[in-house]
Design a protein around this motif. Structure first.
Motif, PDB file in Angstrom:
ATOM      1  N   ARG A 122      -1.695  12.213  -4.853  1.00  0.00           N
ATOM      2  CA  ARG A 122      -2.683  12.956  -4.058  1.00  0.00           C
ATOM      3  C   ARG A 122      -3.592  13.786  -4.964  1.00  0.00           C
TER       4      ARG A 122
ATOM      5  N   THR B  66      -3.873   7.663   7.408  1.00  0.00           N
ATOM      6  CA  THR B  66      -4.520   8.225   8.603  1.00  0.00           C
ATOM      7  C   THR B  66      -5.491   7.201   9.206  1.00  0.00           C
TER       8      THR B  66
ATOM      9  N   SER C 241       5.355   1.338  11.639  1.00  0.00           N
ATOM     10  CA  SER C 241       5.194   2.286  10.541  1.00  0.00           C
ATOM     11  C   SER C 241       3.733   2.294  10.086  1.00  0.00           C
TER      12      SER C 241
ATOM     13  N   ASP D 142      12.158  10.692  10.137  1.00  0.00           N
ATOM     14  CA  ASP D 142      12.691   9.937   9.002  1.00  0.00           C
ATOM     15  C   ASP D 142      13.635   8.845   9.511  1.00  0.00           C
ATOM     16  N   ALA D 143      14.218   8.122   8.575  1.00  0.00           N
ATOM     17  CA  ALA D 143      15.045   6.978   8.958  1.00  0.00           C
ATOM     18  C   ALA D 143      16.281   7.414   9.742  1.00  0.00           C
TER      19      ALA D 143
ATOM     20  N   ILE E 173      -0.265  -1.473   3.714  1.00  0.00           N
ATOM     21  CA  ILE E 173       0.701  -2.259   2.940  1.00  0.00           C
ATOM     22  C   ILE E 173       1.888  -1.427   2.449  1.00  0.00           C
ATOM     23  N   HIS E 174       1.973  -0.163   2.874  1.00  0.00           N
ATOM     24  CA  HIS E 174       3.124   0.661   2.474  1.00  0.00           C
ATOM     25  C   HIS E 174       4.376   0.153   3.197  1.00  0.00           C
ATOM     26  N   ASP E 175       5.416  -0.166   2.433  1.00  0.00           N
ATOM     27  CA  ASP E 175       6.593  -0.718   3.121  1.00  0.00           C
ATOM     28  C   ASP E 175       7.912  -0.046   2.784  1.00  0.00           C
ATOM     29  N   ILE E 176       7.893   0.936   1.912  1.00  0.00           N
ATOM     30  CA  ILE E 176       9.170   1.535   1.493  1.00  0.00           C
ATOM     31  C   ILE E 176       9.847   2.268   2.656  1.00  0.00           C
ATOM     32  N   GLY E 177       9.072   3.065   3.386  1.00  0.00           N
ATOM     33  CA  GLY E 177       9.637   3.799   4.521  1.00  0.00           C
ATOM     34  C   GLY E 177      10.174   2.859   5.581  1.00  0.00           C
TER      35      GLY E 177
ATOM     36  N   GLY F 297      -3.687  -3.431   8.192  1.00  0.00           N
ATOM     37  CA  GLY F 297      -4.479  -2.660   7.239  1.00  0.00           C
ATOM     38  C   GLY F 297      -3.652  -1.808   6.289  1.00  0.00           C
TER      39      GLY F 297
ATOM     40  N   LEU G  44       1.278   4.592   7.076  1.00  0.00           N
ATOM     41  CA  LEU G  44       1.234   5.652   6.058  1.00  0.00           C
ATOM     42  C   LEU G  44      -0.165   6.196   5.821  1.00  0.00           C
TER      43      LEU G  44
HETATM   44 CO1  B1M Z   1      -0.340   5.007  -0.869  1.00  0.00          CO
HETATM   45  N1  B1M Z   1      -1.019   6.610   0.029  1.00  0.00           N
HETATM   46  N2  B1M Z   1      -2.131   4.245  -0.883  1.00  0.00           N
HETATM   47  N3  B1M Z   1       0.439   3.648  -1.999  1.00  0.00           N
HETATM   48  N4  B1M Z   1       1.192   6.141  -1.069  1.00  0.00           N
HETATM   49  C1  B1M Z   1      -0.047   7.602   0.467  1.00  0.00           C
HETATM   50  C2  B1M Z   1       0.459   7.284   1.876  1.00  0.00           C
HETATM   51  C3  B1M Z   1      -0.884   8.944   0.393  1.00  0.00           C
HETATM   52  C4  B1M Z   1      -0.391  10.034   1.355  1.00  0.00           C
HETATM   53  C5  B1M Z   1      -0.903   9.428  -1.070  1.00  0.00           C
HETATM   54  C6  B1M Z   1      -1.648  10.713  -1.246  1.00  0.00           C
HETATM   55  O1  B1M Z   1      -2.842  10.712  -1.333  1.00  0.00           O
HETATM   56  N5  B1M Z   1      -0.941  11.800  -1.294  1.00  0.00           N
HETATM   57  C7  B1M Z   1      -2.344   8.429   0.723  1.00  0.00           C
HETATM   58  C8  B1M Z   1      -2.731   8.438   2.211  1.00  0.00           C
HETATM   59  C9  B1M Z   1      -3.720   9.521   2.564  1.00  0.00           C
HETATM   60  C10 B1M Z   1      -4.056   9.493   3.989  1.00  0.00           C
HETATM   61  O2  B1M Z   1      -4.140   8.519   4.666  1.00  0.00           O
HETATM   62  N6  B1M Z   1      -4.291  10.677   4.490  1.00  0.00           N
HETATM   63  C11 B1M Z   1      -2.280   7.018   0.151  1.00  0.00           C
HETATM   64  C12 B1M Z   1      -3.418   6.239  -0.178  1.00  0.00           C
HETATM   65  C13 B1M Z   1      -4.759   6.928  -0.035  1.00  0.00           C
HETATM   66  C14 B1M Z   1      -3.327   4.894  -0.612  1.00  0.00           C
HETATM   67  C15 B1M Z   1      -4.491   3.939  -0.956  1.00  0.00           C
HETATM   68  C16 B1M Z   1      -5.691   3.985   0.002  1.00  0.00           C
HETATM   69  C17 B1M Z   1      -4.888   4.264  -2.412  1.00  0.00           C
HETATM   70  C18 B1M Z   1      -6.066   3.488  -2.941  1.00  0.00           C
HETATM   71  O3  B1M Z   1      -6.064   2.293  -2.974  1.00  0.00           O
HETATM   72  N7  B1M Z   1      -7.040   4.244  -3.314  1.00  0.00           N
HETATM   73  C19 B1M Z   1      -3.791   2.558  -0.932  1.00  0.00           C
HETATM   74  C20 B1M Z   1      -3.806   1.918   0.470  1.00  0.00           C
HETATM   75  C21 B1M Z   1      -3.305   0.532   0.525  1.00  0.00           C
HETATM   76  C22 B1M Z   1      -3.133   0.029   1.956  1.00  0.00           C
HETATM   77  O4  B1M Z   1      -2.105   0.244   2.581  1.00  0.00           O
HETATM   78  N8  B1M Z   1      -4.150  -0.605   2.491  1.00  0.00           N
HETATM   79  C23 B1M Z   1      -2.386   2.959  -1.290  1.00  0.00           C
HETATM   80  C24 B1M Z   1      -1.504   2.141  -2.005  1.00  0.00           C
HETATM   81  C25 B1M Z   1      -0.219   2.497  -2.385  1.00  0.00           C
HETATM   82  C26 B1M Z   1       0.660   1.669  -3.311  1.00  0.00           C
HETATM   83  C27 B1M Z   1       0.506   0.148  -3.116  1.00  0.00           C
HETATM   84  C28 B1M Z   1       0.332   2.012  -4.741  1.00  0.00           C
HETATM   85  C29 B1M Z   1       2.090   2.228  -2.987  1.00  0.00           C
HETATM   86  C30 B1M Z   1       2.815   1.462  -1.871  1.00  0.00           C
HETATM   87  C31 B1M Z   1       3.889   0.515  -2.405  1.00  0.00           C
HETATM   88  C32 B1M Z   1       4.779   0.006  -1.285  1.00  0.00           C
HETATM   89  O5  B1M Z   1       4.986   0.608  -0.256  1.00  0.00           O
HETATM   90  N9  B1M Z   1       5.313  -1.144  -1.533  1.00  0.00           N
HETATM   91  C33 B1M Z   1       1.745   3.612  -2.419  1.00  0.00           C
HETATM   92  C34 B1M Z   1       2.697   4.673  -2.305  1.00  0.00           C
HETATM   93  C35 B1M Z   1       4.053   4.426  -2.879  1.00  0.00           C
HETATM   94  C36 B1M Z   1       2.367   5.907  -1.664  1.00  0.00           C
HETATM   95  C37 B1M Z   1       3.192   7.219  -1.603  1.00  0.00           C
HETATM   96  C38 B1M Z   1       3.128   7.863  -2.975  1.00  0.00           C
HETATM   97  C39 B1M Z   1       4.662   7.092  -1.220  1.00  0.00           C
HETATM   98  C40 B1M Z   1       4.952   6.388   0.091  1.00  0.00           C
HETATM   99  C41 B1M Z   1       6.438   6.141   0.182  1.00  0.00           C
HETATM  100  O6  B1M Z   1       6.903   5.041  -0.079  1.00  0.00           O
HETATM  101  N10 B1M Z   1       7.224   7.196   0.469  1.00  0.00           N
HETATM  102  C42 B1M Z   1       2.422   8.014  -0.473  1.00  0.00           C
HETATM  103  C43 B1M Z   1       2.547   9.510  -0.611  1.00  0.00           C
HETATM  104  C44 B1M Z   1       3.362  10.130   0.507  1.00  0.00           C
HETATM  105  O7  B1M Z   1       3.753   9.519   1.461  1.00  0.00           O
HETATM  106  N11 B1M Z   1       3.548  11.405   0.386  1.00  0.00           N
HETATM  107  C45 B1M Z   1       1.121   7.334  -0.438  1.00  0.00           C
HETATM  108  C46 B1M Z   1       8.669   7.140   0.525  1.00  0.00           C
HETATM  109  C47 B1M Z   1       9.114   6.697   1.918  1.00  0.00           C
HETATM  110  C48 B1M Z   1      10.634   6.676   1.979  1.00  0.00           C
HETATM  111  O8  B1M Z   1       8.629   7.644   2.851  1.00  0.00           O
HETATM  112  O9  B1M Z   1       7.019   6.000   3.853  1.00  0.00           O
HETATM  113  O10 B1M Z   1       7.015   8.429   4.592  1.00  0.00           O
HETATM  114  P1  B1M Z   1       7.736   7.250   4.114  1.00  0.00           P
HETATM  115  O11 B1M Z   1       8.843   6.872   5.231  1.00  0.00           O
HETATM  116  C49 B1M Z   1       9.747   7.807   5.784  1.00  0.00           C
HETATM  117  C50 B1M Z   1       9.234   8.449   7.080  1.00  0.00           C
HETATM  118  O12 B1M Z   1       7.831   8.561   7.124  1.00  0.00           O
HETATM  119  C51 B1M Z   1       9.824   7.622   8.166  1.00  0.00           C
HETATM  120  O13 B1M Z   1      11.074   7.252   7.619  1.00  0.00           O
HETATM  121  C52 B1M Z   1      10.943   6.992   6.227  1.00  0.00           C
HETATM  122  C53 B1M Z   1      12.239   7.300   5.540  1.00  0.00           C
HETATM  123  O14 B1M Z   1      12.734   8.568   5.814  1.00  0.00           O
HETATM  124  N12 B1M Z   1       9.159   6.394   8.619  1.00  0.00           N
HETATM  125  C54 B1M Z   1       9.481   5.822   9.808  1.00  0.00           C
HETATM  126  C55 B1M Z   1       8.259   5.595   8.022  1.00  0.00           C
HETATM  127  N13 B1M Z   1       7.975   4.550   8.771  1.00  0.00           N
HETATM  128  C56 B1M Z   1       8.710   4.639   9.888  1.00  0.00           C
HETATM  129  C57 B1M Z   1       8.799   3.803  11.001  1.00  0.00           C
HETATM  130  C58 B1M Z   1       9.644   4.154  12.017  1.00  0.00           C
HETATM  131  C59 B1M Z   1      10.408   5.332  11.950  1.00  0.00           C
HETATM  132  C60 B1M Z   1      10.325   6.178  10.846  1.00  0.00           C
HETATM  133  O15 B1M Z   1       9.698   3.301  13.065  1.00  0.00           O
HETATM  134  C61 B1M Z   1      10.724   3.377  13.946  1.00  0.00           C
END
Ligand code: B1M
Length: 210
Positions: free
Chosen positions: A53, A150, A146, A197-198, A100-104, A98, A148
């Motif tokens: 960020r 906005t 899921s 969260d999960a 591609i975030h898949d870790i969560g 649109g 990630l």
């Molecule tokens: Co992206 N990315 N990213 N990224 N990325 C974020 C989301 C961002 C917040 C980073 C930041 O600026 N601080 C920001 C979004 C800003 C916004 O929208 N306001 C961002 C951006 C801007 C982007 C790109 C646009 C960057 C660019 O190209 N300029 C681009 C977009 C691509 C696209 O999707 N079209 C992009 C790309 C990427 C990578 C490919 C490099 C990589 C993704 C790799 C992958 O997933 N295979 C990546 C990553 C890793 C992140 C951050 C750093 C980490 C996300 C993550 O895996 N977290 C992220 C920063 C952040 O989130 N703070 C960020 C760990 C994971 C365990 O947590 O996914 O939140 P999370 O899941 C949690 C809960 O949310 C919940 O449970 C999970 C586990 O507890 N949950 C669910 C999630 N899904 C659920 C579904 C459910 C229930 C619960 O259903 C029942």
């Protein structure tokens, strides 16, 4: 624990082999898989997220960190799924169009499987049609979405509206999650629940299936 601090550094640096090694060491030391997941891997990814960020890390570095995280998760996955719990329900899950975030999402799938749900993972970048077809074909109870970004989270409403239009909305429990969402958003789009969260996803799904 010193090793956990080291793991956060290694995750930050995208060192997959080191993460695998440390995950195995923590398991040998008696750590619970879920504890390793949250306290080392998710905690480490949070730091990566902050620096992403703030413009300190860029996409290539974050991709490496994501790969390292997945390497650790793949060790923990079978352990989390090993509970032998009876099947409670079926969930179709995917990251919205649109996005591609898949870790969560993967983490949610792992935890749901561990809790006794059958999970059909549609992957990333899912169109409404894909979700709807899978729900029917898989005879699912739950839809999990899921997002990630906005910019992609509004697509969840597109999917739900499509379900309403097809008269199938009330046949499923709809759970949504992802870092930019909140409870209010979940309500506004007509989901049954927002899951922070999960672990909350598992508890919520169980409560709806009871
Ligand atoms: Co992206 N990315 N990213 N990224 N990325 C974020 C989301 C961002 C917040 C980073 C930041 O600026 N601080 C920001 C979004 C800003 C916004 O929208 N306001 C961002 C951006 C801007 C982007 C790109 C646009 C960057 C660019 O190209 N300029 C681009 C977009 C691509 C696209 O999707 N079209 C992009 C790309 C990427 C990578 C490919 C490099 C990589 C993704 C790799 C992958 O997933 N295979 C990546 C990553 C890793 C992140 C951050 C750093 C980490 C996300 C993550 O895996 N977290 C992220 C920063 C952040 O989130 N703070 C960020 C760990 C994971 C365990 O947590 O996914 O939140 P999370 O899941 C949690 C809960 O949310 C919940 O449970 C999970 C586990 O507890 N949950 C669910 C999630 N899904 C659920 C579904 C459910 C229930 C619960 O259903 C029942």
């Amino acid at each position: 624990e010193e090793l956990v601090a080291q793991m956060m550094d290694d995750l930050y640096d995208g060192l997959a082999e080191e993460i695998e090694e440390a995950t195995n060491i923590l398991l040998e030391r008696g750590w619970e898989p879920y504890q390793i997941l949250t306290e080392a891997l998710v905690a480490g990814m949070t730091i990566v997220g902050h620096d992403f960020r703030d413009g300190i890390l860029f996409v290539p570095e974050v991709l490496l960190a994501a790969n390292a995280m997945k390497a650790g998760m793949s060790i923990l996955k079978p352990l989390l799924a090993e509970t032998g719990a009876p099947t409670i329900g079926r969930m179709v899950v995917g990251t919205v169009k649109g996005d591609i975030h898949d870790i969560g999402k993967n983490l949610v799938s792992m935890m749901m499987e561990g809790a006794g749900f059958e999970v059909v993972d549609l992957g990333i970048n899912c169109e409404a049609e894909k979700y709807l077809n899978a729900l029917e074909a898989e005879n699912a109870d739950i839809l999990g979405m899921s997002a990630l970004l906005t910019t992609t989270m509004p697509y969840m409403k597109v999917v739900i509206d499509e379900m309403v239009a097809k008269g199938m909305r009330d046949d499923y429990i709809i759970l949504v999650g992802g870092a930019p969402l909140n409870e209010e958003f979940g309500k506004a789009i007509g989901a049954d629940a927002y899951c922070r969260d999960a672990a909350v996803a598992v508890e919520t799904a169980k409560a709806f299936m009871a």
